[in-house]
Motif scaffolding. Structure first.
Motif, short mmCIF file in Angstrom:
data_model
loop_
_atom_site.label_atom_id
_atom_site.label_comp_id
_atom_site.label_asym_id
_atom_site.label_seq_id
_atom_site.Cartn_x
_atom_site.Cartn_y
_atom_site.Cartn_z
N GLU A 144 0.83 -1.20 0.00
CA GLU A 144 0.00 0.00 0.00
C GLU A 144 0.86 1.26 0.00
O GLU A 144 0.55 2.24 -0.67
CB GLU A 144 -0.92 -0.01 1.22
N GLU A 145 1.97 1.22 0.74
CA GLU A 145 2.87 2.37 0.76
C GLU A 145 3.48 2.61 -0.62
O GLU A 145 3.59 3.75 -1.08
CB GLU A 145 3.97 2.15 1.80
N GLN A 146 3.88 1.54 -1.29
CA GLN A 146 4.43 1.68 -2.64
C GLN A 146 3.38 2.27 -3.59
O GLN A 146 3.70 3.10 -4.45
CB GLN A 146 4.92 0.33 -3.16
N ALA A 147 2.13 1.83 -3.41
CA ALA A 147 1.05 2.36 -4.26
C ALA A 147 0.85 3.85 -4.00
O ALA A 147 0.62 4.64 -4.92
CB ALA A 147 -0.24 1.59 -4.01
N ARG A 148 0.94 4.26 -2.74
CA ARG A 148 0.77 5.67 -2.41
C ARG A 148 1.92 6.50 -2.96
O ARG A 148 1.71 7.62 -3.44
CB ARG A 148 0.67 5.84 -0.89
N ILE A 149 3.12 5.95 -2.90
CA ILE A 149 4.27 6.66 -3.48
C ILE A 149 4.06 6.85 -4.98
O ILE A 149 4.28 7.94 -5.53
CB ILE A 149 5.57 5.88 -3.20
N ALA A 150 3.63 5.78 -5.66
CA ALA A 150 3.42 5.87 -7.11
C ALA A 150 2.33 6.89 -7.44
O ALA A 150 2.47 7.69 -8.37
CB ALA A 150 3.04 4.49 -7.66
N THR A 151 1.24 6.89 -6.66
CA THR A 151 0.16 7.84 -6.91
C THR A 151 0.63 9.27 -6.68
O THR A 151 0.33 10.17 -7.47
CB THR A 151 -1.04 7.53 -5.99
N ALA A 152 1.37 9.49 -5.59
CA ALA A 152 1.86 10.84 -5.29
C ALA A 152 2.78 11.34 -6.40
O ALA A 152 2.68 12.51 -6.82
CB ALA A 152 2.59 10.84 -3.95
N ARG A 153 3.65 10.47 -6.89
CA ARG A 153 4.57 10.90 -7.96
C ARG A 153 3.82 11.20 -9.25
O ARG A 153 4.16 12.13 -9.98
CB ARG A 153 5.63 9.82 -8.18
N GLN A 154 2.78 10.41 -9.51
CA GLN A 154 1.98 10.68 -10.71
C GLN A 154 1.28 12.03 -10.59
O GLN A 154 1.22 12.81 -11.55
CB GLN A 154 0.96 9.58 -10.93
N ALA A 196 8.11 19.73 -3.66
CA ALA A 196 7.45 20.05 -4.94
C ALA A 196 6.36 21.08 -4.72
O ALA A 196 6.19 22.00 -5.54
CB ALA A 196 6.88 18.78 -5.55
N LEU A 197 5.60 20.96 -3.64
CA LEU A 197 4.53 21.93 -3.38
C LEU A 197 5.12 23.31 -3.09
O LEU A 197 4.61 24.33 -3.58
CB LEU A 197 3.67 21.46 -2.20
N VAL A 198 6.19 23.37 -2.31
CA VAL A 198 6.86 24.66 -2.05
C VAL A 198 7.32 25.27 -3.36
O VAL A 198 7.09 26.46 -3.64
CB VAL A 198 8.05 24.47 -1.09
N SER A 199 7.99 24.47 -4.19
CA SER A 199 8.51 24.97 -5.46
C SER A 199 7.38 25.45 -6.37
O SER A 199 7.47 26.49 -7.01
CB SER A 199 9.33 23.88 -6.17
N ASN A 200 6.27 24.69 -6.41
CA ASN A 200 5.15 25.10 -7.25
C ASN A 200 4.51 26.39 -6.76
O ASN A 200 4.09 27.23 -7.55
CB ASN A 200 4.11 23.99 -7.32
N LEU A 201 4.43 26.56 -5.43
CA LEU A 201 3.89 27.80 -4.89
C LEU A 201 4.79 28.98 -5.22
O LEU A 201 4.31 30.07 -5.54
CB LEU A 201 3.72 27.70 -3.38
N ALA A 211 -0.90 15.23 -3.41
CA ALA A 211 0.29 14.39 -3.31
C ALA A 211 0.86 14.43 -1.89
O ALA A 211 1.27 13.41 -1.33
CB ALA A 211 1.34 14.84 -4.32
N VAL A 212 0.88 15.63 -1.29
CA VAL A 212 1.39 15.75 0.08
C VAL A 212 0.49 14.99 1.04
O VAL A 212 0.96 14.30 1.96
CB VAL A 212 1.48 17.24 0.48
N ARG A 213 -0.84 15.10 0.86
CA ARG A 213 -1.76 14.44 1.77
C ARG A 213 -1.69 12.92 1.63
O ARG A 213 -1.80 12.18 2.61
CB ARG A 213 -3.18 14.92 1.52
N ILE A 214 -1.49 12.43 0.41
CA ILE A 214 -1.43 10.99 0.17
C ILE A 214 -0.13 10.40 0.71
O ILE A 214 -0.11 9.33 1.30
CB ILE A 214 -1.58 10.69 -1.33
N ARG A 215 0.97 11.13 0.49
CA ARG A 215 2.26 10.61 0.95
C ARG A 215 3.16 11.80 1.31
O ARG A 215 3.94 12.28 0.49
CB ARG A 215 2.89 9.76 -0.15
N SER A 216 3.01 12.29 2.54
CA SER A 216 3.78 13.44 2.98
C SER A 216 5.23 13.04 3.18
O SER A 216 5.54 12.08 3.88
CB SER A 216 3.21 14.01 4.28
N GLY A 217 6.12 13.77 2.55
CA GLY A 217 7.54 13.51 2.67
C GLY A 217 8.32 14.64 2.03
O GLY A 217 7.74 15.56 1.43
N PRO A 218 9.64 14.62 2.13
CA PRO A 218 10.44 15.70 1.56
C PRO A 218 10.17 15.92 0.07
O PRO A 218 10.13 17.06 -0.39
CB PRO A 218 11.89 15.24 1.80
#
Length: 999
Positions: free
Chosen positions: A248-258, A293-298, A281-288
């Protein structure tokens, strides 16, 4: 002899099908997530199960990205591999798929590498029309296919029509109609006729029933065995649960990256959705990775938020002068007030203002913000008291002297005169000495041969401009507003009507927006004879509806029927130039623009009913503080260093001086005392951690030249001497008597160990030397010189614990040295050799486990030095600089890395996850030429950069750190909430809906 039962040989189709369930895919499904996020999984399940042999997992292996991709840093490479391993391509054709860049990319690959005979079309929406005479699709009527398929098919391909399934609740094999469609699609994949395949499906179904009956009987027996095995099963359950969680964690990582990949693709086209995808993406898999990416996009996006509430198009906007309040007017006949504070989500103030009959076409605030004027197609002007914007009230009776709709209103700077203009061809002036009982001033201003679209006052109130449907702009002298007189001839440099006019803050320029799609600038130095400046500003596709100048910046905004907002710099009004890319997001005409009084926020209003806010300075991004530090005016600043408390900065210049600066107030740094000079100049400087001692190396001018003249780069430390200075009184630093000598040639760099008792120096003799500076009045050499570099050693730095020294050189290597016993230093492991060309700078992260290096190859590389005997590279090289990278430095908390290059920029990188560092925002610019180095102040909120232009720039990073620490709150405020349930189902169909922002 034993006679066995012989199994008949399997048919080729059966063997191929069995192969397709192994390493290859029978088919690749390409579709739009937004359009067919529900239908594509149903199609995949149907193909898996139709005619599935008993005891086999699936009849065919069918690739669908959401179900088949695992976590992988290369999204496209994974898709490309799946395409290569697939036998058929199934396109779920729809208008959304025809516009999808990902679907287009997948089709292009297939057309290039595979046969059209393996291309299957399943129509889910839109139209497919074949033209027999042309032998191709009729592209004027075909809406479900991308143009890239033009000419691919030599005869009409058969397609399966599944448009009916869009509205069907049951899209499974239990639905006879859907089952029949699945058979149509599955037949070519199995390489069998549809009738034969249906017969096989019936056969397999009956066979399954028989097996089920047999299984029921068998299970009765197995139940006893199952009881005895339950203990073993329980022991295995925990391991299975762990595996499931990992999956499930791998699936969340894949979804967040997509989601991050989709956000990056949408950032320029639809910034609001892009930011919402990053939030998901942050909510699904919060990590650096996701937070960076969210900081950079903002930081990259200029988008600040959308205000909705009008029932229909928004036709006008205006900011209050000194309050974060915005007024809007719309087709619904209402005026609305909004708070637009930077720290809060824009929200409505009070209730909508009603009274106009029909559309409200214009709004304007008085200069003190206490009055608001509105004008409408009912031919009236209304005044509202807005001293309390949360409870505005109507003042007096409507002004009804216009005989047709009123298109524009504007206040004079003194607040006592209001101008109104309308389709009766007249401009009227009103005396607002008593705003509850306004009175007409003089006679109407006439001269336009058709309706008047816009009026605007010059900043001093002495001049009024009016623009009309007749294609002219007229200027009026309002020295006596009771008796205005026309000035000069009408301005007529544009074809067609003029939609709006706007003055600059100093009144020297006027901009006009034309129906011909151009913006014109006019020089009003002599308002009686205005002249056009430069060429018309072009770029809008269609009429320009609105223009607005920022209050104190040479910045012009324009908007039009193409749905975009464009920004122009007017620093040189004779040659205005576009800034960045057009701001997009509105779905139709952009009717009106308005800048906030500070010039930092732009509002745009559109026919789509939305008011969008744009950040035109990006306050969360790093910004230069004060003016550059100058003083080393002859040649570049070659080095700088902060003392430990941030209050002291030292800089070394090619003019042969060391300067000390008081930076306690970084917006107004001051020079301390006189520059430190002697015959040997200054090439590099370093402070001890307590700031009491400064080391410098010299750059000797050519014989016969003054000390103030520029020293060529490369002439560092020609005397091979390091000098120490007592800086306990930074206003009067004093040299210590004994210089450090020993290098055979030039010295290039110096660095103190964290305790201040050891100094390292590096030179062109290829050696690094260590010095005991515990008694700075009598420094002594430590051990033997560290040798190994072939050529100049360009940079040295200590790890935070002082036990590791890193050096970098012209030989393209980085070397680590064990300095735990500084009297007997020794090399750690092998040199690091991944750079191409010279390595010019190295820096340790605060924990000492990460080392950054930079050089001629234009990259920054990160190394894991937790085991200094075997350092390893981390992630991919950081690229972005256009040319050599001369300096790198970590922020004190290690989450940020700065780099400087000869392209004149400073770049910031988020290193919270050093295995996946990411660029933050846009490069910092301001230096005129090469940036030689960067250094962080001890608190991390101040960054210094030095350049060959002879200046040191200070950058305030507090906004960046605040944004990083509160990124989700800022993002949710900007986007007015996260993905809606419908958007979630389109973009994240495999996961349960989450209200990202808790709204």
């Amino acid at each position: 002899m034993t006679i066995g039962l012989l199994r008949p040989p399997r048919r080729r189709a059966e063997r191929w099908m069995e192969g397709a369930t192994g390493g290859a895919y029978a088919a690749f499904i390409s579709y739009s997530h937004a359009a067919d996020g529900r239908l594509a999984p149903a199609l995949q399940r149907g193909l898996h199960r139709f005619a599935r042999p008993f005891l086999r997992l699936r009849a065919l292996r069918v690739f669908r990205d959401e179900a088949s991709l695992s976590a992988n840093p290369g999204l496209w490479s994974s898709i490309e591999q799946a395409l290569s391993n697939s036998h058929f391509f199934i396109l779920l054709a729809s208008p959304e798929a025809a516009r999808s860049p990902w679907v287009g990319r997948e089709i292009a690959y297939w057309v290039q590498h595979k046969s059209p005979a393996t291309f299957l079309i399943v129509l889910t929406d839109g139209e497919l029309v074949w033209d027999n005479e042309l032998g191709d699709f009729d592209w004027s009527r075909t809406t479900a296919l991308p143009p890239s398929l033009r000419g691919v098919f030599t005869e009409e391909p058969r397609h399966i029509d599944l448009r009916w399934a869009r509205a069907e609740e049951d899209v499974s094999l239990h639905n006879p109609q859907f089952r029949n469609s699945i058979a149509d699609v599955a037949a070519p994949l199995h390489r069998r006729s549809k009738d034969e395949l249906i017969g096989e499906d019936v056969h397999q179904h009956r066979r399954t029933i028989r097996w089920v009956r047999f299984a029921v009987a068998t299970l009765t027996v197995l139940l006893l065995l199952a009881v005895s095995a339950s203990i073993f099963a329980f022991s295995q359950q925990r391991a299975a649960q762990e595996q499931q969680r990992a999956a499930e964690e791998q699936a969340r990582i894949a979804t967040a990256r997509q989601l991050l990949a989709q956000a990056e693709a949408l950032l320029g086209e639809d910034p609001r959705t892009a930011l919402r995808l990053s939030e998901a993406a942050v909510r699904i898999r919060s990590g650096p990775e996701t937070r960076s990416a969210l900081v950079s996009n903002l930081l990259t996006s200029r988008y600040r938020g959308t205000l909705t509430g009008h029932d229909g198009g928004v036709l006008a906007v205006a900011f209050a002068p000194d309050e974060p309040v915005l007024a809007s007017a719309g087709e619904d006949g209402t005026v609305r007030l909004w708070t637009t504070s930077h720290t809060a989500t824009p929200t409505p103030l009070g209730i909508p203002l009603t009274g106009h009959e029909g559309r409200v076409l214009s709004v304007a605030f008085a200069p003190d913000g206490s009055l608001l004027a509105s004008a409408g197609e009912d031919g009236t002007v209304r005044l509202w008291k807005t001293s309390d914007p949360a409870a505005p009230t109507l003042l007096g009776s409507p002004l009804t002297d216009h005989t047709d709709q009123v298109r524009s209103v504007a206040f004079a700077p003194d607040e006592f005169v209001l101008a109104s203009a309308g389709y009766d061809g007249a401009v009227r002036l009103w005396d607002l000495t008593d705003p509850a009982a306004p009175m007409l001033l003089g006679s109407p201003l006439t001269g336009h041969t058709d309706g008047v679209e816009s009026v605007a006052f010059a900043p001093d109130g002495s001049l009024l401009a009016s623009a009309g449907v007749d294609g002219t702009v007229r200027l009026w002298d309002l020295t006596d507003p009771a008796a205005p007189v026309p000035l000069g001839s009408p301005l007529t440099a544009q074809d067609g009507g003029i939609g709006e006019v706007a003055f600059t803050a100093d009144g020297s320029l006027l901009a006009s927006a034309g129906v011909d799609g151009t913006v014109r600038l006019w020089d009003l130095t002599d308002p009686a004879a205005p002249v056009p400046l430069g060429s018309p500003l072009t770029g809008h596709d269609g009429a320009v509806q609105s223009v607005a100048f920022a209050s104190d910046e040479p910045l012009l905004a324009s908007s039009g029927e193409d749905g975009t907002v464009r920004l122009w710099t007017t620093t040189d009004p004779a040659a205005p130039a576009p800034l960045s890319t057009p701001l997009t997001g509105h779905d139709d005409w952009v009717n009106a623009l308005a800048f906030a009084s500070d010039g930092n926020t732009l509002a745009s209003a559109g026919v789509d009913g939305a008011i969008r806010l744009w950040n035109t300075t990006d306050p969360a991004a790093p910004t230069p503080l004060g003016t550059p530090l100058t003083g080393s005016n002859f040649g570049g600043v070659l080095s700088m260093a902060f003392a430990s408390d941030r209050s002291l900065l030292g800089s070394a210049g090619a003019d042969g001086t060391v300067r000390l600066w008081d930076t306690r107030d970084p917006t107004a740094p001051t020079s301390l005392g006189s520059p430190i000079t002697d015959r040997n100049g200054a090439w590099d400087v370093a402070f001890t951690p307590d700031g009491s001692l400064l080391a410098s190396i010299g750059a000797v001018p050519a014989e016969g030249t003054d000390i103030g003249q520029q020293v060529p780069l490369g002439a560092a430390g020609e005397d091979g001497i390091v000098r120490l200075w007592d800086t306990r009184d930074p206003t009067a630093p004093t040299p210590l008597r004994t210089p450090l000598t020993g290098h055979d040639g030039y010295i290039r760099a110096v660095a103190f160990a964290p305790d201040g008792n050891i100094l390292a120096s590096a030179g062109d003799d290829g050696t690094v030397r260590l010095w005991n500076t515990s008694d700075p009045a009598a420094p002594t050499p430590l051990g033997s010189p560290l040798s190994g570099h072939d050529g100049w050693v360009q940079s040295v730095t200590f790890a935070p614990d002082g036990n590791i020294l890193a050096s970098a050189g012209d030989d393209g290597t980085v070397r680590l040295w064990n300095t735990s016993d500084p009297a007997a230093p020794a090399p750690w492991g092998s040199p690091l050799t991944d750079h191409e060309g010279r390595v010019l700078s190295v820096a340790f992260a605060p924990d000492g486990n990460i080392l950054a290096s930079a050089g001629d190859d234009g990259t920054v590389r990160l190394w894991n030095t937790s085991d200094p005997a075997a350092p390893t590279p981390l992630g991919s090289p950081l690229s972005g600089h256009d040319g050599t990278v001369l300096s790198v430095a970590f922020a004190p908390d290690g989450s940020l890395l700065a780099s400087a290059g000869d392209d004149g920029t400073v770049r910031l990188w988020n290193t919270s996850d050093p295995t996946a560092p990411m660029a933050l925002g846009s490069p910092l610019t301001g230096h005129d030429g090469t940036v030689t180095l960067v250094a962080f102040a001890p608190d991390g909120f101040l960054l210094g950069s030095a350049g060959e232009d002879g200046t040191v720039q200070l950058w305030n990073l507090s906004g960046l750190f605040e944004l990083r620490d509160h990124v989700m709150e800022r993002a949710c405020s900007t986007t007015d909430g996260g993905l809606s349930r419908g958007e979630w189902e389109s973009y994240v169909p495999g996961l349960e809906y989450v209200d990202i922002c808790g709204t």
